[in-house]
Design a protein around this motif. Structure first.
Motif, PDB file in Angstrom:
ATOM      1  N   TRP A  53      -2.595   7.588  -5.014  1.00 51.40           N
ATOM      2  CA  TRP A  53      -2.878   6.179  -4.764  1.00 51.40           C
ATOM      3  C   TRP A  53      -1.599   5.361  -4.859  1.00 51.40           C
ATOM      4  N   SER A  55       0.440   1.775  -5.763  1.00 47.27           N
ATOM      5  CA  SER A  55       0.290   0.820  -6.855  1.00 47.27           C
ATOM      6  C   SER A  55      -0.691  -0.261  -6.418  1.00 47.27           C
ATOM      7  N   TRP A  56      -1.312  -0.917  -7.413  1.00 41.27           N
ATOM      8  CA  TRP A  56      -2.206  -2.029  -7.090  1.00 41.27           C
ATOM      9  C   TRP A  56      -1.390  -3.184  -6.521  1.00 41.27           C
ATOM     10  N   ARG A  71      -5.504  -1.023  -3.530  1.00 39.65           N
ATOM     11  CA  ARG A  71      -4.571   0.104  -3.502  1.00 39.65           C
ATOM     12  C   ARG A  71      -4.984   1.021  -2.365  1.00 39.65           C
TER      13      ARG A  71
END
Length: 191
Positions: A53, A55-56, A71
């Protein structure tokens, strides 16, 4: 071009190391026309065909509102149909209350020099605050000297029949959503 083994085995940039070569398994698919045998690393599952994933994303608000963060990930296989699940994810980001006016201590007594057995009142006035509290010198065996009266939320501290136990820093603190402000009055007891 990246190898399938490296994409599915390595977490970071340590690709092509010895640890990145899991044992292989063989799967057989039979159709009416022909039988096909494919060799894949044992660690590959449907979920491992995705990248890690991202990063936010940043919360769109710094204060005052809840926002949504995102994300992303992408399918590592050339045929994206083999990747099941979502390619993006969301979550709510909670923000603090917006600050427009920080707390301000507008007045506090200057340092005090007092004689034993005298009486003293300390004042702390402030604006834009939700809470006001005093921290006073502690005495071993007591949370604070027993001759000190500090009513909760009141801007005063009253000290009666002063002793040397009352000597030290008296800290007035005010808070609101913007933060905290503190000021100190030092009390010195004279013989």
């Amino acid at each position: 071009m990246r190898t399938l083994e490296c994409e599915t085995c390595c977490e970071q940039s340590i690709c092509n190391s010895v640890e990145c070569q899991p044992p292989s398994t063989t799967t057989t698919t039979t159709t009416a026309a022909m039988a096909t045998t494919t060799t894949l690393p044992a660690a590959i599952t449907t979920s491992s065909l995705w990248s890690v994933w991202s990063s936010w994303t940043h919360c769109p608000y710094s204060c005052g509102h809840d926002g949504i963060q995102h994300r992303f990930r992408h399918c590592l296989d050339q045929d994206p149909r083999v990747c099941t699940g979502n390619k993006f994810d969301t979550k709510i980001c909670h923000t603090r209350v917006c600050c427009t006016n920080p707390p301000v201590i507008t007045y506090i007594d200057s340092d005090q020099f007092v004689f034993t057995r005298s009486f003293l009142v300390l004042y702390c006035n402030a604006t834009n605050f939700d809470t006001l509290s005093w921290r006073i010198p502690e005495v071993v065996g007591h949370s604070y000297p027993v001759n000190v009266n500090r009513p909760a939320g009141e801007p005063t501290v009253v000290i009666s029949h002063i002793t040397t136990e009352n000597e030290g820093p008296y800290v007035c603190t005010v808070t609101n959503a913007c933060g905290t402000a503190s000021r100190v009055v030092n009390v010195k007891v004279l013989a």
